[in-house]
Scaffold this motif. Structure first.
Motif, PDB file in Angstrom:
ATOM      1  N   PHE A 481     -22.138  76.009   1.152  1.00 26.88           N
ATOM      2  CA  PHE A 481     -20.565  76.163   0.205  1.00 26.88           C
ATOM      3  C   PHE A 481     -19.703  75.455   1.027  1.00 26.88           C
ATOM      4  CE2 PHE A 481     -24.238  79.161   0.211  1.00 26.88           C
ATOM      5  CZ  PHE A 481     -24.179  79.496  -1.428  1.00 26.88           C
ATOM      6  N   GLY A 482     -19.710  74.700   1.496  1.00 25.37           N
ATOM      7  CA  GLY A 482     -18.267  74.181   2.336  1.00 25.37           C
ATOM      8  C   GLY A 482     -17.877  74.929   3.458  1.00 25.37           C
ATOM      9  N   LYS A 483     -18.239  75.844   3.875  1.00 26.72           N
ATOM     10  CA  LYS A 483     -17.137  76.836   4.545  1.00 26.72           C
ATOM     11  C   LYS A 483     -18.684  77.638   5.073  1.00 26.72           C
ATOM     12  CE  LYS A 483     -16.943  80.929   1.259  1.00 26.72           C
ATOM     13  NZ  LYS A 483     -17.355  82.070   2.789  1.00 26.72           N
ATOM     14  N   PRO A 484     -17.807  78.393   6.718  1.00 29.95           N
ATOM     15  CA  PRO A 484     -18.523  79.166   7.084  1.00 29.95           C
ATOM     16  C   PRO A 484     -18.580  80.302   6.512  1.00 29.95           C
ATOM     17  CG  PRO A 484     -16.307  77.929   8.006  1.00 29.95           C
ATOM     18  CD  PRO A 484     -16.339  78.081   7.174  1.00 29.95           C
ATOM     19  N   ASP A 514     -16.928  79.965  -9.626  1.00 29.06           N
ATOM     20  CA  ASP A 514     -15.654  78.895 -10.285  1.00 29.06           C
ATOM     21  C   ASP A 514     -16.428  77.600 -10.540  1.00 29.06           C
ATOM     22  OD1 ASP A 514     -15.446  77.898  -7.934  1.00 29.06           O
ATOM     23  OD2 ASP A 514     -13.476  79.428  -7.781  1.00 29.06           O
ATOM     24  N   ARG A 515     -15.414  77.205 -11.086  1.00 31.20           N
ATOM     25  CA  ARG A 515     -16.106  75.512 -11.737  1.00 31.20           C
ATOM     26  C   ARG A 515     -16.263  74.876 -10.258  1.00 31.20           C
ATOM     27  NH1 ARG A 515     -13.725  70.778 -13.528  1.00 31.20           N
ATOM     28  NH2 ARG A 515     -15.048  70.034 -15.389  1.00 31.20           N
ATOM     29  N   GLY A 516     -14.881  75.061 -10.735  1.00 29.65           N
ATOM     30  CA  GLY A 516     -14.525  74.366  -8.070  1.00 29.65           C
ATOM     31  C   GLY A 516     -16.179  74.691  -7.420  1.00 29.65           C
ATOM     32  N   LYS A 517     -16.523  75.662  -7.818  1.00 26.50           N
ATOM     33  CA  LYS A 517     -18.145  76.143  -6.909  1.00 26.50           C
ATOM     34  C   LYS A 517     -19.276  75.797  -6.881  1.00 26.50           C
ATOM     35  CE  LYS A 517     -18.105  79.475  -4.114  1.00 26.50           C
ATOM     36  NZ  LYS A 517     -17.805  81.535  -3.566  1.00 26.50           N
ATOM     37  N   LEU A 521     -21.580  72.631  -5.926  1.00 26.87           N
ATOM     38  CA  LEU A 521     -23.227  72.809  -5.606  1.00 26.87           C
ATOM     39  C   LEU A 521     -23.438  72.056  -6.753  1.00 26.87           C
ATOM     40  CD1 LEU A 521     -23.256  76.419  -5.845  1.00 26.87           C
ATOM     41  CD2 LEU A 521     -24.123  75.844  -4.056  1.00 26.87           C
ATOM     42  N   GLU A 522     -23.614  71.503  -7.343  1.00 22.42           N
ATOM     43  CA  GLU A 522     -23.783  70.462  -8.450  1.00 22.42           C
ATOM     44  C   GLU A 522     -24.329  69.214  -7.597  1.00 22.42           C
ATOM     45  OE1 GLU A 522     -24.135  68.522 -13.394  1.00 22.42           O
ATOM     46  OE2 GLU A 522     -22.056  69.269 -11.785  1.00 22.42           O
ATOM     47  N   MET A 523     -22.865  68.653  -7.117  1.00 19.99           N
ATOM     48  CA  MET A 523     -23.249  67.356  -6.071  1.00 19.99           C
ATOM     49  C   MET A 523     -24.081  67.670  -5.336  1.00 19.99           C
ATOM     50  SD  MET A 523     -18.880  66.405  -6.072  1.00 19.99           S
ATOM     51  CE  MET A 523     -19.343  65.103  -5.746  1.00 19.99           C
ATOM     52  N   PHE A 524     -24.194  68.611  -4.661  1.00 18.83           N
ATOM     53  CA  PHE A 524     -24.833  69.062  -2.774  1.00 18.83           C
ATOM     54  C   PHE A 524     -26.915  68.855  -3.391  1.00 18.83           C
ATOM     55  CE2 PHE A 524     -27.440  72.046  -0.766  1.00 18.83           C
ATOM     56  CZ  PHE A 524     -27.205  71.396   0.323  1.00 18.83           C
TER      57      PHE A 524
END
Length: 557
Positions: A481-484, A514-517, A521-524
């Motif tokens: 998720f890119g955050k702690p 949201d779209r950015g998340k 997730l798709e890239m990950f």
């Protein structure tokens, strides 16, 4: 009030992070307690501390007799700052966004921020003639919030570093948070004096002199950063890359602002009338996200412009205000403390340990009473500080600390790891090692002492294992998720019922993203899938080669 005790026992300032607390004493020492993950306590390890422990600062240029004296502390979500009387700034804890002002990974011990050492050097002044009449600039105040850090120097200039709102280097317009390890000067306030500043997860609010110098009640309120919930108080939800004046508190306003605090997505201000009357009274204003009642307006609606908290007691003077993630607290000069927001104003997340009658957010101020029924007020209050889900109050002129809210990881400093729904006393002053040894000599070590010691060792071992598991979960969560990892990330079903439906929770998370998340997730998962397919292909090739070699050897036989 006259106390015949040393300054080492007097707390003059506190700061609260996501799950840790810092305390500054009158003799210039810094203490910390709570969750140790990411090294935010500055003790050299990631272990939790259930009681206040002293933070040691390694300064080779000074002897033990000339130790640094600290004059300020600040706490972000997972990092900490301390300001020494020589203007040096020390940082420790989480550093993924450069909020420590140094390159590299997290630090479990205080690091000296070199740029401000150079700033205070006479060589940094371009006009040598100025050094005779004006002292070189040095930092006189520090602040932190979310993943960013701020400092104000003695010339009134504001500096920011970490995850800060900045103009994009590309041609694309819009709001961006840019990670910077080097403190950047906020030039928008050039020609004015920045007096106070506060910041949330992605926004900042500053009190700035209307003219070049600060003259008293001439402060103007500026805000900038993310404004998705109206936390800038500018009457809309448009984010700002540069500071803009909040009209309610401009130069012509009848209100003089003297305190400011920021939660994750909301803001609180304390004001009094510019015209002095017989009774000096305060008004608390709030704006931004209101979903959990953290604005205290009697509803769960958000507010894009400042609105007064009307249900606070009238004719009182508020001396301190602070915001947690989703709650707000204020304290009056008479010792009355009010809180509002998530779960009865405690900032706690809904939990099964609450009875049905006790659950629910406080949309209006609730009076927090001292544990003594005959005297609900806190004597000689100094300051209130809010963490993500805990609150700390300095009272008795600095000689007594109270805390309440989330108690896990020792956040409350009372030696326990349970939540407290009413004020509990922090162990202050902390027991020194000399005191402990002397106590053992005079009382003797009994069988109960031995059992207690073994129990403490077992508890420390369990805490160490828990800290390791939390770190492991944090690394996994951060990778995805890119955050702690934070407590609110735990699914509600797991919190309340101890069960976890992976498929259902995954569907709920995708629905709320949201779209950015979703793109992240798709890239990950594309990267993970590509890696798995690559590994499967290599394994299949190895199997085919082995089969060919085996067939070849069988043919030769």
């Amino acid at each position: 009030m006259d106390y015949a005790v040393p300054l080492s026992r007097k707390v003059i300032a506190v700061a609260a992070g996501e799950a840790h607390t810092l305390a500054l004493t009158g003799d210039g020492c810094v203490f910390s307690w709570g969750r140790g993950m990411f090294g935010r306590l500055g003790t050299g390890s990631e272990a939790d501390e259930l009681f206040p422990v002293r933070v040691n600062f390694d300064c080779p240029s000074r002897s033990k007799e000339e130790r640094l004296k600290f004059v300020g502390v600040a706490a972000g979500a997972y990092h900490s700052l301390a300001l020494a009387d020589d203007g040096s700034v020390w940082c420790w804890g989480y550093n993924i966004y450069g909020q420590l002002g140094v390159s590299g990974e997290n630090s479990a011990v205080p690091c000296l921020l070199e740029q401000f050492v150079e700033l205070a050097s006479p060589d940094s002044v371009t006009d040598k003639s100025e050094t005779k009449s004006k002292a070189p600039p040095k930092v006189c105040s520090v602040k932190a919030g979310g993943m960013m850090s701020l400092a104000i120097d003695n010339l009134g200039a504001l500096w920011m570093w970490g995850n800060c709102p900045q103009q994009s280097s590309s041609d694309e317009a819009g709001f961006f948070l840019v990670s910077t390890v080097t403190p950047k000067h906020v030039w928008d306030f050039h020609g004015h004096t920045v007096v106070k500043v506060a910041c949330g997860n992605e926004h900042a609010v500053a009190l700035v002199s209307a003219g070049e110098t600060y003259k008293g009640d001439d402060l103007v309120c500026y805000s900038w950063g993310n404004n998705k919930h109206g936390q800038l108080g500018l009457g809309d939800r448009e984010s700002r890359l540069h500071p803009e004046i909040i009209k309610t508190f401009n130069e012509d306003s009848p209100w003089a602002v003297y305190e400011v605090a920021c939660g994750a997505f909301h803001t609180a201000l304390l004001t009094h009338k510019k015209r002095v009357s017989d009774t000096l009274e305060s008004v608390c204003w709030t704006f931004g996200l209101g979903d959990n009642g953290q604005l205290g307006h009697g509803t769960t609606q958000s507010a894009v412009s400042p609105e007064p908290v009307k249900e606070l007691q009238q004719y009182v003077y508020l001396i301190s205000v602070d915001c947690g993630l989703f709650h707000t607290s204020v304290v009056s000069s008479a010792g009355e403390v009010w809180s509002w927001g998530m779960v009865k104003g405690l900032g706690l997340f809904p939990d099964a340990s609450f009875a049905v009658a006790d659950s629910g957010d406080a949309v209006s101020p609730l009076l927090i009473s001292c544990s003594r029924p005959q005297w609900p007020k806190f004597q000689d209050p100094v300051q209130v500080a809010c963490g993500a889900a805990h609150t700390v109050l300095v009272a008795h002129d600095g000689y007594k600390l109270w805390s309440w809210g989330r108690g896990r990881s020792g956040v409350l400093g009372n030696g326990k790891t349970v939540d407290c729904f009413s004020p509990t006393v922090v162990l202050w002053p902390p027991l020194t090692e000399d005191f402990r040894q002397e106590e053992l000599k005079t009382s003797g070590v009994t069988e109960i002492d031995k059992r207690l010691s073994l129990a403490m060792e077992e508890m420390n071992l369990l805490q160490s294992k828990l800290s390791l598991m939390e770190r492991y979960a944090g690394i996994l969560h951060g990778s995805i998720f890119g955050k702690p990892f934070e407590e609110q990330d735990i699914p509600a079903s797991l919190q309340r019922f101890g069960t976890f439906d992976v498929a259902k929770e995954w569907e709920n998370m995708l629905e709320a993203a949201d779209r950015g998340k979703l793109i992240g997730l798709e890239m990950f998962y594309q990267n993970i899938l590509a890696g798995v397919k690559d590994k499967l292909m290599k394994r299949r090739i190895q199997e085919i080669v082995k089969e060919c070699l085996h067939s070849s050897s069988m043919g030769r036989q």
